[in-house]
Design a protein around this motif. Structure first.
Motif, PDB file in Angstrom:
ATOM      1  N   ASP A 169       0.875  -1.173   0.000  1.00  0.00           N
ATOM      2  CA  ASP A 169       0.000   0.000   0.000  1.00  0.00           C
ATOM      3  C   ASP A 169       0.913   1.223   0.000  1.00  0.00           C
ATOM      4  N   THR A 170       0.335   2.362  -0.316  1.00  0.00           N
ATOM      5  CA  THR A 170       1.093   3.596  -0.179  1.00  0.00           C
ATOM      6  C   THR A 170       1.350   3.883   1.300  1.00  0.00           C
ATOM      7  N   CYS A 171       2.301   4.748   1.553  1.00  0.00           N
ATOM      8  CA  CYS A 171       2.591   5.207   2.912  1.00  0.00           C
ATOM      9  C   CYS A 171       2.839   6.710   2.826  1.00  0.00           C
ATOM     10  N   ALA A 172       3.086   7.339   3.949  1.00  0.00           N
ATOM     11  CA  ALA A 172       3.431   8.752   3.937  1.00  0.00           C
ATOM     12  C   ALA A 172       4.643   8.960   3.029  1.00  0.00           C
ATOM     13  N   VAL A 173       4.649  10.061   2.299  1.00  0.00           N
ATOM     14  CA  VAL A 173       5.766  10.326   1.397  1.00  0.00           C
ATOM     15  C   VAL A 173       7.038  10.594   2.203  1.00  0.00           C
ATOM     16  N   GLY A 174       8.169  10.288   1.597  1.00  0.00           N
ATOM     17  CA  GLY A 174       9.456  10.644   2.187  1.00  0.00           C
ATOM     18  C   GLY A 174       9.891   9.806   3.363  1.00  0.00           C
ATOM     19  N   LEU A 175       9.345   8.596   3.531  1.00  0.00           N
ATOM     20  CA  LEU A 175       9.726   7.774   4.680  1.00  0.00           C
ATOM     21  C   LEU A 175      11.062   7.064   4.485  1.00  0.00           C
ATOM     22  N   PHE A 176      11.620   7.125   3.280  1.00  0.00           N
ATOM     23  CA  PHE A 176      12.867   6.423   2.992  1.00  0.00           C
ATOM     24  C   PHE A 176      13.919   7.403   2.476  1.00  0.00           C
ATOM     25  N   PRO A 177      14.460   8.247   3.371  1.00  0.00           N
ATOM     26  CA  PRO A 177      15.462   9.228   2.920  1.00  0.00           C
ATOM     27  C   PRO A 177      16.721   8.578   2.369  1.00  0.00           C
ATOM     28  N   GLU A 178      16.994   7.323   2.803  1.00  0.00           N
ATOM     29  CA  GLU A 178      18.159   6.624   2.257  1.00  0.00           C
ATOM     30  C   GLU A 178      18.021   6.420   0.742  1.00  0.00           C
ATOM     31  N   GLY A 179      16.776   6.396   0.259  1.00  0.00           N
ATOM     32  CA  GLY A 179      16.526   6.128  -1.145  1.00  0.00           C
ATOM     33  C   GLY A 179      16.308   7.371  -1.984  1.00  0.00           C
ATOM     34  N   ALA A 180      16.610   8.557  -1.454  1.00  0.00           N
ATOM     35  CA  ALA A 180      16.415   9.793  -2.214  1.00  0.00           C
ATOM     36  C   ALA A 180      17.312   9.815  -3.444  1.00  0.00           C
TER      37      ALA A 180
END
Length: 611
Positions: A513-524
């Motif tokens: 499912d979608t989640c809040a945006v920006g939860l994975f800063p390692e993947g920016a």
């Protein structure tokens, strides 16, 4: 709970109920795979069963809350497949293929089991390493079930050991069962598929009770197996607190009973217990918070006082999330003085990354309800330059080549539900999103919906001076999107040349499912843009063609009319980035997807460009 629910009159149900998971036929079809013939399923949600997930994946983790029926599921497998210790194993895979009700509408379909009859080795909670050792010397096809893995001394290490064994053992399959809350501390393996066991549906409960001639005491559409069994035993519907206060002997009620113990303490004592022994008390604390405890404001303040001034560990984050839940419960709008402090602390944790994915997900959900302080409509500058495009990762994306781009600005995040809701309200569109998804990407949107939002935002930002009269907000071209995701070095994934776990909301992360945006800063991405792999497929202006299987506008990119905005409605538009159910081959900066411009799905969204 007992293997079979015992009714108030002493009877027991005649058979087990098939268990559904949070993975649908639509989810699988969206990845280019289908189990049933085209047209067999109606245009409604159709869930897969736990049996089918084990059939589809060699390594499967299924989780549920306490009382969610995990141990019963292990017993079902052992009953349906050969007993590893029996002299004459019973082969009865028919139990794994009988029809199962798949949705609240009552649709029933036969289950698909395609992996023969492996013998079952099941570990008791806390005994996984011993059962794994038995599996290592077992001959022949085997299904290893590690039940209650959260009770192991080092659950993450055991997961790794079990996956290593699976890699070496071609005829083996692995099923791991654990509590949902345990996933907040257990680090998953990238090749281990994780899905949630769903509660029992009303139609399947009614079907099971019909031969006994008794009504279902629970009126809800969904009911957790443990609580349903307790209600059947008492003869009337029970809340979790009522079940905990009863003499029902089930072990799964231990945390709920500990929550009742906490309820007798002062807010300061509750916070102190949670700080001194988080492994023991964080679960009961969550139960307590869910039950509308006395003095919620005082308890929230006491929990916040246990946190260090900078940073926090997993236990501290659990207390912070409990404080957030208390504040949300007191004021749904999040307008209390404590809400701002909690939001700021949660945002800081999200932005630093590194915490287990499930805890991040809870933090993002709390931010949505309290008010997310992050600049979710921020733009970043992409410089003019020569960018690498395409590659050999998939034939649709070949060949690798270079394109020249002028400078532009692009959204740091996908457009959120909160932002799109303002547009929908202002333009009287029939589109709504619940409060808990305000900071999720906006989805279920056609290409035309996304373009209409851009036109509306252009006018609004011109009025407020956020863009100049000559600038426009629009969707990115495919060239612009890929340049943003891959950077000047032409990375395969936004973060680098090698795939890495917990860098994106993708298939491996297991949210489905979608989640809040920006939860994975390692993947920016190299330019600081979030969610460019996984999360949602993002619309581009660029044409694909009218054949889903092969692009009519193939690479290398050319000035061949592929940016025409007035193409026929059957001509598909490009989607990029993959979504929450995409594997590493699609959730990256190279793979090209597509959809008709009038198509929409819960895994499709977009981000904006200003140029």
């Amino acid at each position: 709970m007992s293997q079979t629910p015992i009714l108030s009159n002493g009877q027991s149900l005649p058979e087990f109920l098939p268990r559904l998971v949070d993975f649908t036929h639509e989810d699988r079809a969206a990845k280019g795979l289908r189990v049933f013939a085209e047209g067999a399923a109606p245009d409604i949600t159709v869930q897969f069963t736990a049996f089918e997930m084990v059939s589809m994946h060699r390594a499967q983790l299924l989780h549920a809350p306490r009382g969610g029926g995990k141990t019963v599921l292990a017993t079902q497998f052992a009953a349906a497949l050969p007993d590893a210790m029996a002299a004459t194993p019973v082969r009865n895979p028919a139990a794994l293929t009988r029809p199962a009700i798949r949705n609240p509408e009552g649709l029933s379909l036969p289950q698909v089991w395609e992996v023969g009859t492996p013998q079952v080795l099941t570990s008791s909670p806390g005994q996984g390493k011993f059962t794994l050792a038995r599996a290592a010397v077992h001959e022949g096809p085997v299904l290893l079930i590690l039940d209650g893995i959260e009770q192991e001394d080092d659950a993450s290490a055991l997961v790794q050991q079990a996956m290593d064994w699976l890699t070496r053992t071609a005829s083996a399959r692995l099923l791991i069962l654990c509590e949902s809350a345990a996933l907040e501390t257990i680090r998953p393996h990238p090749d281990l598929r994780a899905h949630r066991l769903l509660p029992l549906l009303a139609p399947e409960r009614a079907q099971a009770l019909a031969p006994l001639g008794i009504p279902d005491p629970v009126a809800d559409s969904w009911a957790e197996p443990g609580l349903w069994a307790a209600s059947l035993h008492q003869g009337h519907a029970l809340t979790l607190a009522q079940a905990a206060a009863s003499d029902h002997p089930a072990d799964w009620l231990a945390e709920a009973r500990d929550a009742a113990t906490l309820a007798q303490l002062s807010p300061q004592d509750i916070a102190q217990r949670a700080m001194d022994n988080p492994q023991r008390w964080n679960g009961p604390l969550r139960h307590l918070v869910a039950q509308d405890p006395a003095e919620p404001d005082a308890l929230a303040r006491a929990l916040m006082e246990t946190l260090p001034e900078t940073g926090t560990d997993t236990g501290g984050l659990s207390r912070l999330l409990a404080a957030a839940d208390l504040t949300i419960g007191q004021n749904a709008a999040g307008q209390t003085s404590g809400a701002a402090d909690i939001s700021a602390a949660l945002a800081a944790i999200v932005e630093q990354g590194r915490t287990p994915a499930m805890l991040r997900r809870r933090a993002g959900a709390a931010l949505a309800r309290l008010g997310d302080p992050r600049p979710l409509q921020a733009l970043t500058d992409i410089p003019a330059g020569r960018y690498r495009m395409g590659g050999d990762l998939h034939p649709n994306s070949a060949p690798e080549h270079f394109v020249d781009l002028a400078a532009f600005h692009i959204g740091v995040y996908p457009v959120t539900c909160d932002a799109f809701q303002r547009f929908a309200t202002d333009t009287n569109r029939n589109w709504t999103s619940p409060p808990e998804r305000r900071n999720h990407p906006a989805t279920d949107l056609t290409w035309h919906d996304a373009r209409a939002y851009c036109d509306w935002l252009t006018q609004g930002w011109r009025r407020t001076g956020q863009i100049t009269p000559t600038e426009v907000v629009r969707l990115p071209t495919e060239r612009e999107w890929e340049a943003t995701a891959r950077g000047l070095d032409g990375l395969i994934w936004p973060w680098g040349q090698e795939w890495a776990p917990e860098h994106a909301n993708d298939e491996v992360t297991g949210f489905n499912d979608t989640c809040a945006v920006g939860l994975f800063p390692e993947g920016a991405s190299p330019f600081g843009c979030f969610d460019m792999a996984g999360q949602v497929w993002e619309w581009c202006t660029t044409l694909w063609g009218d054949d889903m299987t092969a692009p009519g506008f193939a690479f290398p990119w050319a000035e061949d009319g592929r940016e025409a905005l007035d193409a026929a409605p059957q001509v598909r538009r490009v989607l990029r980035g993959g979504c929450f159910s995409s594997g590493r081959v699609k959730a990256n900066g190279i793979y090209r997807g597509s959809l008709e411009p009038n198509g929409f799905w819960r895994g499709n969204g977009f981000r904006i460009v200003v140029a």
